[in-house]
Each structure stands twice: as C-alpha cells, then as structure tokens.
Design a protein around this motif. Structure first.
Motif, mmCIF file in Angstrom:
data_model
loop_
_atom_site.group_PDB
_atom_site.id
_atom_site.type_symbol
_atom_site.label_atom_id
_atom_site.label_comp_id
_atom_site.label_asym_id
_atom_site.label_seq_id
_atom_site.Cartn_x
_atom_site.Cartn_y
_atom_site.Cartn_z
ATOM 1 N N TYR A 7 0.816 -1.210 0.000
ATOM 2 C CA TYR A 7 0.000 0.000 0.000
ATOM 3 C C TYR A 7 0.852 1.264 0.000
ATOM 4 O O TYR A 7 0.428 2.295 -0.521
ATOM 5 N N ASP A 46 0.166 8.422 -4.014
ATOM 6 C CA ASP A 46 -0.797 9.193 -3.235
ATOM 7 C C ASP A 46 -1.747 9.987 -4.131
ATOM 8 O O ASP A 46 -2.836 10.359 -3.700
ATOM 9 N N CYS A 82 -5.304 8.479 -4.445
ATOM 10 C CA CYS A 82 -6.195 8.733 -3.313
ATOM 11 C C CYS A 82 -6.629 10.193 -3.272
ATOM 12 O O CYS A 82 -7.792 10.498 -2.974
ATOM 13 N N ARG A 119 -10.429 11.626 -3.409
ATOM 14 C CA ARG A 119 -10.977 12.528 -2.384
ATOM 15 C C ARG A 119 -11.567 13.780 -3.029
ATOM 16 O O ARG A 119 -12.617 14.259 -2.609
ATOM 17 N N GLU A 129 -13.308 7.493 2.577
ATOM 18 C CA GLU A 129 -12.088 6.689 2.751
ATOM 19 C C GLU A 129 -12.361 5.206 2.503
ATOM 20 O O GLU A 129 -11.546 4.513 1.905
ATOM 21 N N ILE A 167 -12.676 4.676 -1.224
ATOM 22 C CA ILE A 167 -11.346 4.726 -1.849
ATOM 23 C C ILE A 167 -10.655 3.384 -1.682
ATOM 24 O O ILE A 167 -10.076 2.838 -2.621
ATOM 25 N N TRP A 168 -10.750 2.830 -0.475
ATOM 26 C CA TRP A 168 -10.110 1.535 -0.239
ATOM 27 C C TRP A 168 -10.779 0.446 -1.064
ATOM 28 O O TRP A 168 -10.101 -0.382 -1.679
ATOM 29 N N MET A 226 -7.892 0.907 -3.856
ATOM 30 C CA MET A 226 -6.782 0.194 -3.227
ATOM 31 C C MET A 226 -6.942 -1.328 -3.290
ATOM 32 O O MET A 226 -5.978 -2.041 -3.569
#
Length: 117
Positions: A2, A7, A10, A14, A20, A23-24, A28
């Motif tokens: 990760y 960055d 992400c 946002r 969050e 996003i994960w 991710m």
C-alpha cells in the motif's frame, strides 16, 4: 504494498468526493489483488504443510492431519513407499487447487512488479 501506491490516486478520489472506505474498496483493493493472492497462496501452503504444530497439540487420532498420517506409514524398520506416494498426491491436491484459482492474480503481480509509473 500500500505504501507503493501513488498518493495522487487517493487525492484524486478525495477530490471527486469518495469516502475513505470507498477509496479503499474501489481503488486500493483492486490494485492489491496480486499481493493479497500471493500472500494467500504462501499462507495456505505454509499452514497446510505444518507438521510440528498439529503433532504437538492434537491428541485424538481422528483429528490428525494428512502430514501426520504420512508419517504413520514409516515404521522403525520399513516404509510403505506406495502408500506414502499415494497419500502425498492426495495431500497435494488442495494446494494445487488454491494455486490454480489464484494463479491469474499471482502472474499479474509478477508481470507488473517491474513496471514504474
């Protein structure tokens, strides 16, 4: 793994208004499937082939694992090689199945490991 994800991905999510968790879940997690599948394969193989742990804490004969059962075919003076080989093939089948199911992600992780940018 990760920490190696840029960055900027992400931050862009946002700005687009993602939470969050989202996003994960949507950025991710799909990016980490190769790493998670590799971890799953290695953990399963290590746990499946564990000999000493079950030998120490399992006391009833019905609960013994396949690896301990393989050891029972070896006596002090002789070994049943035919039975050992047959049981080894049976013990290998679940490992092959897990690898074949996760092979696509495993190969994808190996193929993209050297790419930058």
């Amino acid at each position: 793994f990760y920490m190696s994800v840029p960055d900027e991905l992400c931050e862009a999510a946002r700005i687009d208004g993602m939470s969050e968790y989202r996003i994960w879940a949507q950025i991710m997690l799909p990016l980490s499937k190769p790493a998670l599948s590799t971890l799953t394969i290695f953990t399963f193989v290590n746990t499946w082939n564990d000999f000493l742990g079950p030998l120490l804490y399992l006391t009833r004969m019905e609960l013994k694992t396949i690896q301990i059962g393989l050891r029972m075919f070896i006596s002090q003076y002789s070994s049943e090689y035919g039975l050992i080989m047959a049981a080894s093939v049976v013990a290998l089948i679940p490992v092959v199945i897990v690898f074949l199911v996760l092979q696509k992600f495993f190969v994808q992780g190996v193929a993209t490991a050297g790419l930058k940018g």
